[in-house]
Design an enzyme around this catalytic site. Structure first.
Site, PDB file in Angstrom:
ATOM      1  N   LYS A  92      31.233  36.079  13.987  1.00 38.21           N
ATOM      2  CA  LYS A  92      31.337  35.035  12.959  1.00 38.21           C
ATOM      3  C   LYS A  92      30.233  33.980  13.084  1.00 38.21           C
ATOM      4  CE  LYS A  92      35.482  33.435  11.770  1.00 38.21           C
ATOM      5  NZ  LYS A  92      36.872  32.933  11.990  1.00 38.21           N
ATOM      6  N   ASN A 100      26.312  29.358   6.650  1.00 40.42           N
ATOM      7  CA  ASN A 100      26.551  27.919   6.424  1.00 40.42           C
ATOM      8  C   ASN A 100      25.288  27.103   6.684  1.00 40.42           C
ATOM      9  OD1 ASN A 100      29.225  28.228   5.755  1.00 40.42           O
ATOM     10  ND2 ASN A 100      29.972  27.918   7.846  1.00 40.42           N
ATOM     11  N   GLY A 103      22.779  27.537   3.957  1.00 41.40           N
ATOM     12  CA  GLY A 103      23.199  26.756   2.782  1.00 41.40           C
ATOM     13  C   GLY A 103      22.869  25.281   2.961  1.00 41.40           C
ATOM     14  N   LYS A 106      19.133  24.744   2.691  1.00 36.79           N
ATOM     15  CA  LYS A 106      18.726  24.842   1.277  1.00 36.79           C
ATOM     16  C   LYS A 106      19.063  23.545   0.545  1.00 36.79           C
ATOM     17  CE  LYS A 106      20.197  27.677  -2.653  1.00 36.79           C
ATOM     18  NZ  LYS A 106      21.615  27.356  -2.843  1.00 36.79           N
ATOM     19  N   ALA A 115      17.963  31.231  16.420  1.00 38.82           N
ATOM     20  CA  ALA A 115      17.803  31.855  17.736  1.00 38.82           C
ATOM     21  C   ALA A 115      18.218  33.311  17.628  1.00 38.82           C
ATOM     22  CB  ALA A 115      18.675  31.133  18.749  1.00 38.82           C
ATOM     23  N   TYR A 146      27.375  41.357  19.309  1.00 33.65           N
ATOM     24  CA  TYR A 146      26.296  40.367  19.473  1.00 33.65           C
ATOM     25  C   TYR A 146      25.030  40.874  18.763  1.00 33.65           C
ATOM     26  CZ  TYR A 146      22.992  37.329  22.057  1.00 33.65           C
ATOM     27  OH  TYR A 146      22.023  36.412  22.427  1.00 33.65           O
ATOM     28  N   LYS A 150      23.268  39.270  15.384  1.00 39.16           N
ATOM     29  CA  LYS A 150      21.908  38.726  15.417  1.00 39.16           C
ATOM     30  C   LYS A 150      20.999  39.452  14.424  1.00 39.16           C
ATOM     31  CE  LYS A 150      22.284  35.537  18.640  1.00 39.16           C
ATOM     32  NZ  LYS A 150      21.959  34.128  18.418  1.00 39.16           N
ATOM     33  N   TYR A 160      17.284  34.408   2.435  1.00 40.40           N
ATOM     34  CA  TYR A 160      17.226  33.018   1.954  1.00 40.40           C
ATOM     35  C   TYR A 160      15.778  32.559   1.831  1.00 40.40           C
ATOM     36  CZ  TYR A 160      22.026  31.402   1.537  1.00 40.40           C
ATOM     37  OH  TYR A 160      23.307  31.190   1.093  1.00 40.40           O
ATOM     38  N   ARG A 187      25.981  35.943  33.517  1.00 41.03           N
ATOM     39  CA  ARG A 187      24.609  36.442  33.422  1.00 41.03           C
ATOM     40  C   ARG A 187      24.042  36.598  34.825  1.00 41.03           C
ATOM     41  NH1 ARG A 187      22.225  33.140  28.251  1.00 41.03           N
ATOM     42  NH2 ARG A 187      23.714  31.541  28.853  1.00 41.03           N
TER      43      ARG A 187
HETATM   44  P1  NAD Z   1      25.220  29.006  25.795  1.00 44.99           P
HETATM   45  O1  NAD Z   1      26.493  29.780  25.786  1.00 44.99           O
HETATM   46  O2  NAD Z   1      24.914  28.185  26.988  1.00 44.99           O
HETATM   47  O3  NAD Z   1      25.158  28.050  24.527  1.00 44.99           O
HETATM   48  C1  NAD Z   1      25.697  28.383  23.294  1.00 44.99           C
HETATM   49  C2  NAD Z   1      26.385  27.160  22.725  1.00 44.99           C
HETATM   50  O4  NAD Z   1      26.861  27.453  21.404  1.00 44.99           O
HETATM   51  C3  NAD Z   1      27.598  26.715  23.545  1.00 44.99           C
HETATM   52  O5  NAD Z   1      27.534  25.345  23.843  1.00 44.99           O
HETATM   53  C4  NAD Z   1      28.791  27.029  22.640  1.00 44.99           C
HETATM   54  O6  NAD Z   1      29.890  26.191  22.871  1.00 44.99           O
HETATM   55  C5  NAD Z   1      28.161  26.877  21.263  1.00 44.99           C
HETATM   56  N1  NAD Z   1      28.878  27.613  20.205  1.00 44.99           N
HETATM   57  C6  NAD Z   1      29.223  28.924  20.197  1.00 44.99           C
HETATM   58  N2  NAD Z   1      29.880  29.223  19.050  1.00 44.99           N
HETATM   59  C7  NAD Z   1      29.944  28.075  18.325  1.00 44.99           C
HETATM   60  C8  NAD Z   1      30.483  27.745  17.053  1.00 44.99           C
HETATM   61  N3  NAD Z   1      31.120  28.655  16.295  1.00 44.99           N
HETATM   62  N4  NAD Z   1      30.339  26.464  16.599  1.00 44.99           N
HETATM   63  C9  NAD Z   1      29.711  25.530  17.352  1.00 44.99           C
HETATM   64  N5  NAD Z   1      29.192  25.784  18.557  1.00 44.99           N
HETATM   65  C10 NAD Z   1      29.296  27.047  19.047  1.00 44.99           C
HETATM   66  O7  NAD Z   1      24.030  30.065  25.516  1.00 44.99           O
HETATM   67  P2  NAD Z   1      22.443  29.857  25.540  1.00 44.99           P
HETATM   68  O8  NAD Z   1      21.885  30.724  26.583  1.00 44.99           O
HETATM   69  O9  NAD Z   1      22.113  28.420  25.503  1.00 44.99           O
HETATM   70  O10 NAD Z   1      22.060  30.510  24.138  1.00 44.99           O
HETATM   71  C11 NAD Z   1      21.771  29.725  23.003  1.00 44.99           C
HETATM   72  C12 NAD Z   1      21.255  30.595  21.881  1.00 44.99           C
HETATM   73  O11 NAD Z   1      20.081  31.297  22.295  1.00 44.99           O
HETATM   74  C13 NAD Z   1      22.254  31.654  21.410  1.00 44.99           C
HETATM   75  O12 NAD Z   1      22.155  31.781  20.012  1.00 44.99           O
HETATM   76  C14 NAD Z   1      21.761  32.925  22.082  1.00 44.99           C
HETATM   77  O13 NAD Z   1      22.095  34.073  21.346  1.00 44.99           O
HETATM   78  C15 NAD Z   1      20.247  32.683  22.098  1.00 44.99           C
HETATM   79  N6  NAD Z   1      19.609  33.458  23.170  1.00 44.99           N
HETATM   80  C16 NAD Z   1      19.643  33.022  24.468  1.00 44.99           C
HETATM   81  C17 NAD Z   1      19.040  33.792  25.450  1.00 44.99           C
HETATM   82  C18 NAD Z   1      18.999  33.355  26.897  1.00 44.99           C
HETATM   83  O14 NAD Z   1      18.452  34.100  27.719  1.00 44.99           O
HETATM   84  N7  NAD Z   1      19.475  32.186  27.269  1.00 44.99           N
HETATM   85  C19 NAD Z   1      18.427  35.019  25.126  1.00 44.99           C
HETATM   86  C20 NAD Z   1      18.448  35.433  23.799  1.00 44.99           C
HETATM   87  C21 NAD Z   1      19.027  34.635  22.821  1.00 44.99           C
HETATM   88  N1  UDP Z   2      23.653  42.413  36.216  1.00 51.62           N
HETATM   89  C1  UDP Z   2      23.918  42.813  37.521  1.00 51.62           C
HETATM   90  N2  UDP Z   2      24.849  42.104  38.234  1.00 51.62           N
HETATM   91  C2  UDP Z   2      25.503  41.017  37.733  1.00 51.62           C
HETATM   92  C3  UDP Z   2      25.225  40.600  36.420  1.00 51.62           C
HETATM   93  C4  UDP Z   2      24.287  41.326  35.673  1.00 51.62           C
HETATM   94  O1  UDP Z   2      23.336  43.784  38.018  1.00 51.62           O
HETATM   95  O2  UDP Z   2      26.343  40.435  38.473  1.00 51.62           O
HETATM   96  C5  UDP Z   2      22.640  43.164  35.437  1.00 51.62           C
HETATM   97  C6  UDP Z   2      23.103  43.611  34.053  1.00 51.62           C
HETATM   98  O3  UDP Z   2      23.772  44.850  34.130  1.00 51.62           O
HETATM   99  C7  UDP Z   2      21.773  43.707  33.315  1.00 51.62           C
HETATM  100  C8  UDP Z   2      20.927  42.609  33.947  1.00 51.62           C
HETATM  101  O4  UDP Z   2      21.546  42.299  35.193  1.00 51.62           O
HETATM  102  O5  UDP Z   2      21.168  44.959  33.553  1.00 51.62           O
HETATM  103  C9  UDP Z   2      20.842  41.347  33.103  1.00 51.62           C
HETATM  104  O6  UDP Z   2      22.139  40.981  32.740  1.00 51.62           O
HETATM  105  P1  UDP Z   2      22.517  39.647  31.960  1.00 51.62           P
HETATM  106  O7  UDP Z   2      24.017  39.627  31.834  1.00 51.62           O
HETATM  107  O8  UDP Z   2      21.874  38.504  32.628  1.00 51.62           O
HETATM  108  O9  UDP Z   2      21.855  39.747  30.527  1.00 51.62           O
HETATM  109  P2  UDP Z   2      21.366  40.918  29.545  1.00 51.62           P
HETATM  110  O10 UDP Z   2      19.909  40.980  29.744  1.00 51.62           O
HETATM  111  O11 UDP Z   2      22.017  42.223  29.899  1.00 51.62           O
HETATM  112  O12 UDP Z   2      21.768  40.416  28.226  1.00 51.62           O
END
Ligand code: NAD
Ligand code: UDP
Length: 328
Positions: A92, A100, A103, A106, A115, A146, A150, A160, A187
């Site tokens: 969602k 949203n 919108g 816009k 992201a 996920y 995305k 858009y 992670r």
């Molecule tokens: P995170 O979980 O620390 O942060 C995500 C935040 O979004 C949280 O604070 C959560 O409460 C908020 N959130 C989730 N659903 C929500 C909703 N419906 N309404 C309002 N807030 C909501 O994760 P992050 O690592 O900071 O990731 C942030 C963004 O970057 C995400 O979109 C993620 O897909 C993208 N991203 C991160 C990585 C990474 O390695 N950190 C890699 C690829 C993409």
């Molecule tokens: N992984 C692991 N041990 C852990 C957590 C993750 O070996 O305790 C591995 C996971 O299977 C993946 C890689 O580390 O191959 C990175 O995982 P992460 O969850 O950080 O993010 P991903 O890149 O898979 O989104």
């Protein structure tokens, strides 16, 4: 003063983006529902006159008073364990939430950066991954919630852009780490560092020969900042191309943390990508950007952050409780 809305502001990347935009002289509205984030990540901004916070779920209609110049949509669970536990919310926030925000952008004539992620490439058959690669995603697998959210997010953003002329930017983020990650978010970096700090063995999934390429948060934020102010609407990879197997990475962490734990092997999660490395040729050319922080330096900063947390945080090893967010 230009006004920017940052969703996911209480999360890892969102909170660093709030800091960066405030430091650059913007007025920042942070929005979050705390589902995976933490208030503590933005508590230092509480009394900042250029920051306000709105607790809101972005999958519900979003209302912002007055002008808005920029929007960064970072709200979404990002850890595989998180999105496996809250699959519907993940779908969602990527779909309805993005709709949203488009919108809103816009209506306000604001520029929106979304992201996206290296997960749009799935378990990639092209290596390293270039932006022109369409990916290899299992739509119905557990990670599909996920990956497909995305991918839809990218599609609706381009629609858009093309149909309504909304100014949009798409960053495909590769594994990024640093202070303010949640220690129990599952992670690999918080997992290994938490295990090192608690004196537990490091859990490598599969045979550990799968690869990842880790980018320090400051480099990621710099790339995102430059992309926002570029004039390029198609997706851009931002990540660090320095690739390592997860087994070698676990050994590196054991050395860095100066601990004597063993590595233990656990089952590889379904559809866990076997290789991942960004091709950043486009970002270099377009944004004059490339990562500067070496893994050793970034890991040390991150480890020092985890070390500074309380024992309560360290031993809260049980995964976050999402029950109050789940509608029956
Ligand atoms: P995170 O979980 O620390 O942060 C995500 C935040 O979004 C949280 O604070 C959560 O409460 C908020 N959130 C989730 N659903 C929500 C909703 N419906 N309404 C309002 N807030 C909501 O994760 P992050 O690592 O900071 O990731 C942030 C963004 O970057 C995400 O979109 C993620 O897909 C993208 N991203 C991160 C990585 C990474 O390695 N950190 C890699 C690829 C993409
Ligand atoms: N992984 C692991 N041990 C852990 C957590 C993750 O070996 O305790 C591995 C996971 O299977 C993946 C890689 O580390 O191959 C990175 O995982 P992460 O969850 O950080 O993010 P991903 O890149 O898979 O989104």
């Amino acid at each position: 003063m230009k006004k920017v809305l940052i969703t996911g502001a209480a999360g890892f990347l969102g909170s660093h983006l709030c800091d960066r935009f405030i430091a650059e002289g913007f007025y920042v509205i942070g929005m979050d529902n705390f589902i995976t984030g933490d208030k503590k990540n933005i508590s230092h901004l509480e009394n900042n006159a250029n920051f306000e916070f709105i607790k809101h779920d972005v999958t519900e209609f979003i209302s912002i008073e007055g002008d808005l110049d920029y929007v960064l949509h970072f709200a979404s669970p990002a850890s595989p364990i998180d999105y496996l536990k809250i699959p519907i919310q993940t779908l969602k926030v990527g779909s309805l939430g993005t709709h949203n925000l488009l919108g809103l952008a816009k209506a306000k004539n604001a520029r929106l950066l979304i992201a996206s992620t290296s997960e749009v490439y799935g378990d990639p058959l092209v290596h390293p991954q270039t932006e022109s690669y369409y990916g290899n995603v299992n739509t119905i697998g557990p990670r599909g919630v996920y990956d497909e959210a995305k991918r839809f997010q990218e599609s609706i953003t381009m629609a858009y852009h093309r149909f309504h002329g909304v100014e949009t930017r798409i960053v495909r983020i590769f594994n990024t780490y640093g202070p303010r990650m949640r220690l129990n978010d599952g992670r690999v970096i918080p997992a290994f560092m938490g295990q090192a700090l608690r004196g537990e063995d490091l859990t490598v999934f599969g045979d550990g020969m799968q690869t990842r390429s880790f980018c320090y948060v400051d480099d990621q934020v710099e790339g995102i900042f430059r992309l926002m102010f570029s004039d390029y609407a198609n997706p851009v990879n931002i990540g660090n191309p320095n690739e390592i197997t997860i087994k070698d990475f676990a050994e590196e962490i054991i050395k860095l943390t100066n601990t004597s734990q063993k590595i233990i092997y656990k089952e590889l999660p379904v559809d866990d990508p076997l290789q991942r490395q960004p091709d950043i040729t486009l970002a270099k050319k377009l944004l004059g950007w490339q990562p500067k922080v070496e893994r050793e330096e970034g890991m040390l900063k991150t480890f020092n952050y985890f070390k500074s947390l309380s024992d309560e945080d360290l031993y809260k090893s049980e995964h976050k409780d999402f029950s109050k967010h789940i509608k029956k």
